[in-house]
Structures are given as structure tokens and as C-alpha cells.
Design an enzyme around this catalytic site. Structure first.
Site, PDB file in Angstrom:
ATOM      1  N   LYS A   1      33.054  50.863  32.896  1.00 39.76           N
ATOM      2  CA  LYS A   1      34.366  51.478  32.990  1.00 39.76           C
ATOM      3  C   LYS A   1      35.233  50.686  33.954  1.00 39.76           C
ATOM      4  CE  LYS A   1      34.901  52.610  36.606  1.00 39.76           C
ATOM      5  NZ  LYS A   1      34.979  51.756  37.834  1.00 39.76           N
TER       6      LYS A   1
ATOM      7  N   TYR B   1      37.346  58.335  37.706  1.00 42.49           N
ATOM      8  CA  TYR B   1      36.266  59.334  37.766  1.00 42.49           C
ATOM      9  C   TYR B   1      36.832  60.751  37.780  1.00 42.49           C
ATOM     10  CZ  TYR B   1      32.781  55.746  38.519  1.00 42.49           C
ATOM     11  OH  TYR B   1      31.954  54.670  38.338  1.00 42.49           O
TER      12      TYR B   1
HETATM   13  P1  NAD Z   1      31.733  42.254  41.298  1.00 44.18           P
HETATM   14  O1  NAD Z   1      32.958  41.511  41.708  1.00 44.18           O
HETATM   15  O2  NAD Z   1      30.729  42.571  42.331  1.00 44.18           O
HETATM   16  O3  NAD Z   1      31.017  41.463  40.130  1.00 44.18           O
HETATM   17  C1  NAD Z   1      31.714  40.884  39.058  1.00 44.18           C
HETATM   18  C2  NAD Z   1      30.897  39.768  38.446  1.00 44.18           C
HETATM   19  O4  NAD Z   1      31.705  39.118  37.465  1.00 44.18           O
HETATM   20  C3  NAD Z   1      30.493  38.705  39.464  1.00 44.18           C
HETATM   21  O5  NAD Z   1      29.164  38.325  39.254  1.00 44.18           O
HETATM   22  C4  NAD Z   1      31.396  37.539  39.137  1.00 44.18           C
HETATM   23  O6  NAD Z   1      30.813  36.303  39.402  1.00 44.18           O
HETATM   24  C5  NAD Z   1      31.635  37.707  37.649  1.00 44.18           C
HETATM   25  N1  NAD Z   1      32.876  37.089  37.175  1.00 44.18           N
HETATM   26  C6  NAD Z   1      32.990  36.389  36.038  1.00 44.18           C
HETATM   27  N2  NAD Z   1      34.239  35.967  35.889  1.00 44.18           N
HETATM   28  C7  NAD Z   1      34.938  36.382  36.955  1.00 44.18           C
HETATM   29  C8  NAD Z   1      36.279  36.232  37.355  1.00 44.18           C
HETATM   30  N3  NAD Z   1      37.162  35.577  36.598  1.00 44.18           N
HETATM   31  N4  NAD Z   1      36.655  36.772  38.517  1.00 44.18           N
HETATM   32  C9  NAD Z   1      35.782  37.474  39.267  1.00 44.18           C
HETATM   33  N5  NAD Z   1      34.487  37.655  38.924  1.00 44.18           N
HETATM   34  C10 NAD Z   1      34.060  37.101  37.774  1.00 44.18           C
HETATM   35  O7  NAD Z   1      32.225  43.576  40.560  1.00 44.18           O
HETATM   36  P2  NAD Z   1      31.392  44.907  40.302  1.00 44.18           P
HETATM   37  O8  NAD Z   1      31.641  45.861  41.390  1.00 44.18           O
HETATM   38  O9  NAD Z   1      29.985  44.572  39.962  1.00 44.18           O
HETATM   39  O10 NAD Z   1      32.170  45.480  39.015  1.00 44.18           O
HETATM   40  C11 NAD Z   1      31.944  44.966  37.715  1.00 44.18           C
HETATM   41  C12 NAD Z   1      32.381  46.013  36.674  1.00 44.18           C
HETATM   42  O11 NAD Z   1      31.595  47.172  36.861  1.00 44.18           O
HETATM   43  C13 NAD Z   1      33.822  46.474  36.801  1.00 44.18           C
HETATM   44  O12 NAD Z   1      34.340  46.717  35.528  1.00 44.18           O
HETATM   45  C14 NAD Z   1      33.733  47.775  37.577  1.00 44.18           C
HETATM   46  O13 NAD Z   1      34.784  48.656  37.291  1.00 44.18           O
HETATM   47  C15 NAD Z   1      32.419  48.306  37.084  1.00 44.18           C
HETATM   48  N6  NAD Z   1      31.757  49.175  38.084  1.00 44.18           N
HETATM   49  C16 NAD Z   1      31.246  50.347  37.674  1.00 44.18           C
HETATM   50  C17 NAD Z   1      30.583  51.168  38.569  1.00 44.18           C
HETATM   51  C18 NAD Z   1      29.946  52.446  38.083  1.00 44.18           C
HETATM   52  O14 NAD Z   1      29.538  53.242  38.905  1.00 44.18           O
HETATM   53  N7  NAD Z   1      29.800  52.646  36.791  1.00 44.18           N
HETATM   54  C19 NAD Z   1      30.474  50.806  39.903  1.00 44.18           C
HETATM   55  C20 NAD Z   1      30.997  49.583  40.296  1.00 44.18           C
HETATM   56  C21 NAD Z   1      31.636  48.768  39.375  1.00 44.18           C
END
Ligand code: NAD
Length: 463
Positions: A208, A293
């Protein structure tokens, strides 16, 4: 020794598949004889209790031979159906809280996942959650960092040939072990990687918010339909036991008709360079990331869709974190049954993630409501002169494992997911109306939807 071979065969599931007879003997201890092992195996199959032979001895620290402790395996029911748990002998009184014995499927029967993007969510929550899942396993990784991916692959037992760069993403098509692609990338990349993943013949679990626009969400749904693949949005809260219980209480009108709901999801962010603060990547600020949420959970609790939203947006002037995306979004929603909801989400205050549902005769609250762990319920209602405030404690389950296992079950049984792409699209429509309202400073109407749970699939039996 034939009995020992049979026992090792029976043990598959709790002992790694590649265990050799010799390794097993080392683990089990050389003092245990094959005869004893054989009798244990026999007892588990027949469900009869067994005792050890008094002739077993071991060498104590002073060098003397002493009789082994008396051991026993109590009767246990071992169902043939892999989805049914082993039933052990009961010992607790019925007055005590029940516990669950999980029934994880053998590895070769589980649905294989490719995790795309090895950021915070993947490393902190999703990959560890496979350890608690019953129907899902990680079999492939996609990352832009070969060094990070190598280490993660070693940690979780993913084969080197199942590790892909973003350039090689489409090659997942040829990996027969991968049935699901789980997209855990910045929001702006969800649409592209979903569409390409479906074209590669894989089912898609997408984090999401589903995407950054209604058009992108629709394109994702269309691509998955065209490829005859399933699409689910990872709304973990809709699979979480406390939230499920509140939904049930709302629908059963446990405290009469629900009239009003308030919800908050706040956290303080720090890094203005992070993709969450860049509009082209995140789509927005606090609203699509954490405010979602409040929106999604209220829709889930009521099973209804809002007909009107009215919003107020604010960002502290000069704060580099909020040059492009909002710090605060505060909004109201009006539902067809007459329920009003008041929500707020903030990127610049300390963490708080809670909601309270007000009925005619009582209220129900979760605080925290949207956290990964430690969700806590509180309810209050009057009985004569007593205001009865209760804090029911449900058995905690790993939300990510539950969510992935639901999708795996949908694939194994060819069912529609409870939170399909249409559910993510509806949230996106409402979020766009919220931004419009904040911009115009007036309420925005949404089409009235008369049916309940219009955008959801069948409710999963198990939370
Ligand atoms: P994060 O920044 O920690 O990780 C993102 C990943 O994408 C990294 O490994 C990064 O290297 C990669 N990536 C690839 N192309 C990129 C770019 N152009 N710019 C930046 N990063 C790039 O993010 P996250 O917190 O893991 O979030 C990822 C997804 O998960 C988002 O859509 C977020 O909304 C979702 N999320 C959901 C929950 C949940 O509880 N369901 C919790 C946190 C995040």
C-alpha cells in the site's frame, strides 16, 4: 536400522530435508539406540504413549554409568491432512486461554514468493515473517544492490540464481518456483512492476498505497485481468485479529448503532532526501503513507463507502521535509448509514496510531491500532452504576505472515483475495477527493455505493 530410516523419513518437516542418517545420529546423541528411536516413531504413528527401556544408560560427569531418565511420549493425534495441526494431550483447565498449534505446510507445498525491493519493510518485517508463515516461502529476490542481496539470500536460503537485478526483473518469468511477486518499492514504482510482473505470468501482492493515481490503479487491475493473474493489495490490518474483532462488534451492533469514529496515524520523519518526501515517488506525504490506514480501516470496519469528504492540509513553512509533500492532513468522512468519521495524519509529531468507534451504548478502541505488534483493545459501556472498561487481549499473530498466507491460499484454491486491486483503487479515489477538498476548501462528494464490502473478496475464515 530400518526403523531409524523410517523415523528420519517421518521427521521431514521438522528436520531439514537434506539430513543424512549419520547426521541425525550425531544430533540425537550416540547413546540413543535405534531401538528406542524405532519405538518413538511407532508411538507417533499409532498415537499410543510409550516409555523408554530401563536398560538405557549414559555416562555421567564422574564417569559412572547411570540409568537414563524415564521419558514418555504422551498420546498425540497426527492428522494426515497437512493443514490440520497435531493435537497434543490436554493439560490446562478449560478456564485458561486456549493456545494454537500451527500447521505449517511442508516446504514443497508452499507458494513461492519473489520479494522486490530490499528496504525497511522487506528486511525488518516481511522476510522474518516467512518464518511464521504456514503456506508461503521466499524463493527469489530483486534488488539494485548485489552486495545487500547476496547477504539477504544467504540469510534466508535463497539460491544465487534466484537473485535478480531490476534490469533482469522480467527474467522472473522463467523461474518456475516463483508464483507471487511481492512489490515493496517506492509507491511510484508499484504500477510498473505490477504490470510487468503480471506480464511475466506471476500473481501480484502489492504494498500500500496501491499506486499514485486512479489511472495507475486501473492499469494494474487491467494488466492482471488480462494476464489472468491475481492481484492483492497488502492491507495487513484487514487480516489482523483485533481489527477483525472490532469489525465484528460494529457489524453486530454490540454497543448499538455506531455513530462516530475518530482515527489518528502519526509519526515523525527525519530525512528530507528520502523518497517519502519526494512527491513524484511518494504521490503525497502523510496521507498515502500512514493516513491511508485511518481511511482503509474505517471503510473496513463499516463495510461502507464514504459519500463526502472535507479536508484541511498543512505543512510548516520552511521545513525541508515538507517542500513537496504534506505534513498534516485532517479530514472528515460522511457515510450512507449516517456515521461520521474524523481522521488526522501527521508526519511531524511523535508516533500515535489509534482509533475509537463510538456506539449508542459504548465505545471500542484500539491503541495502538495500526502498529506491527502490540495492538491493544479497550472497550467501555455502562452496567447500572458501573462503567465497565475492559482490555481484551487476543493472541498476537504475525500480520505479514497472515496476510501472505491468505494470498497463498487464494492461489492454491483459486479464490479472490479479500483485498483485491479494486480495494486499493477505491482508497485512491477517496484520497484524490481528500486532496481536492483540501485544495478547494470545501466538501467533495463521492458516488453513493449502496452495497456493502463492494470492493472486497470473501472474508478469510482464519485471522
Ligand atoms: P524503503 O525506502 O525502506 O525501501 C524501498 C526499497 O526500494 C529500497 O530497497 C530501495 O533500494 C528500493 N528502490 C528501488 N528504486 C528506488 C528509488 N528510485 N528510490 C528509492 N528506493 C528505491 O521503503 P519501505 O519502508 O520498505 O517501503 C516500501 C513500500 O512498502 C512502500 O510502498 C510503503 O508504503 C510500503 N510499506 C508498507 C508497510 C505496511 O505496514 N504494510 C510498512 C512500511 C512500508
Amino acid at each position: 536400522m530400518k526403523q531409524l530410516d523410517q523415523f528420519i523419513e517421518w521427521m521431514h518437516g521438522s528436520v531439514p530435508q537434506e539430513v543424512s542418517r549419520q547426521q541425525f545420529l550425531q544430533w540425537a546423541g550416540r547413546g540413543i539406540t535405534a531401538g528406542v528411536v524405532g519405538s518413538l516413531a511407532a508411538s507417533c504413528r499409532t498415537g499410543q504413549p510409550t516409555n523408554n527401556s530401563p536398560s538405557i544408560t549414559y555416562t555421567a560427569s564422574d564417569g559412572t554409568r547411570v540409568p537414563s531418565s524415564s521419558w514418555q511420549t504422551p498420546p498425540a493425534k497426527v492428522p494426515d491432512n497437512p493443514e490440520q495441526p497435531i493435537q497434543l494431550e490436554e493439560w490446562k483447565a478449560k478456564t485458561e486461554k486456549e493456545t494454537d498449534t500451527p500447521a505449517p505446510l511442508p516446504n514443497d507445498q508452499r507458494v513461492g514468493y519473489a520479494i522486490v525491493g530490499l528496504g525497511h519493510l522487506s528486511l525488518d518485517e516481511l522476510l522474518p515473517a516467512f518464518g511464521e508463515s504456514k503456506k508461503s516461502k521466499v524463493v527469489a529476490l530483486v534488488s539494485g544492490s548485489p552486495e545487500k542481496m547476496r547477504k539477504v539470500a544467504q540469510q534466508y536460503g535463497v539460491k544465487p540464481e534466484s537473485c535478480y537485478s531490476y534490469q533482469d526483473y522480467d527474467k522472473l518469468k522463467d523461474n518456475k518456483e516463483v508464483q507471487v511477486i511481492y512489490i515493496v518499492l517506492p509507491n511510484s514504482m508499484h504500477a510498473e512492476y505490477t504490470i510487468r510482473g503480471a506480464q511475466a505470468g506471476k500473481h501480484i501482492l502489492c504494498e500500500k498505497p496501491m499506486a499514485n493515481s486512479v489511472q495507475e490503479c486501473q492499469a494494474m487491475i487491467d494488466a492482471c485481468k488480462k494476464a489472468d493473474r491475481k492481484l492483492m493489495v497488502a492491507y495487513r490490518i484487514q487480516y489482523e485479529p483485533n481489527n477483525r474483532m472490532i469489525r465484528q462488534m460494529v457489524q453486530d451492533q454490540q454497543y448499538g448503532t455506531v455513530k462516530f469514529i475518530e482515527a489518528v496515524n502519526n509519526q515523525n520523519s527525519a530525512n528530507p532526501q528520502h523518497w517519502r518526501h519526494i512527491k513524484a515517488l511518494a504521490g503525497g506525504g502523510a496521507l498515502p503513507d500512514i493516513g491511508l490506514y485511518c481511511l482503509n480501516t474505517i471503510r473496513y470496519l463499516l463495510g461502507e463507502e464514504p459519500t463526502e469528504v472535507f479536508a484541511y492540509q498543512y505543512s510548516t513553512p520552511g521545513d525541508p521535509r515538507f517542500r513537496e509533500v504534506e505534513e498534516l492532513m485532517s479530514w472528515q468522512m460522511k457515510f450512507p448509514s449516517g456515521v461520521y468519521a474524523s481522521c488526522a495524519t501527521h508526519y511531524g509529531v511523535h508516533e500515535a496510531r489509534r482509533y475509537r468507534v463510538y456506539g449508542e451504548r459504548g465505545w471500542m478502541e484500539l491503541s495502538p491500532a495500526f502498529a506491527y505488534k502490540g495492538i491493544q483493545m479497550q472497550t467501555s459501556h455502562a452496567e447500572g452504576k458501573i462503567e465497565r472498561v475492559e482490555q481484551p487481549k487476543l493472541t498476537e499473530k504475525n500480520q505479514f505472515a497472515t496476510e501472505m498466507d491468505h494470498f497463498s491460499e487464494c492461489i492454491m484454491q483459486n479464490k479472490q483475495p479479500f483485498t483485491p486491486g479494486e480495494e486499493g483503487l477505491q482508497d485512491q479515489r477517496i484520497m484524490e477527493a481528500i486532496y481536492q477538498s483540501a485544495k478547494e476548501g470545501k466538501p467533495v462528494k463521492l458516488p453513493e455505493i449502496k452495497t456493502k464490502d463492494t470492493f472486497r473478496g470473501p472474508m478469510p475464515k482464519e485471522a
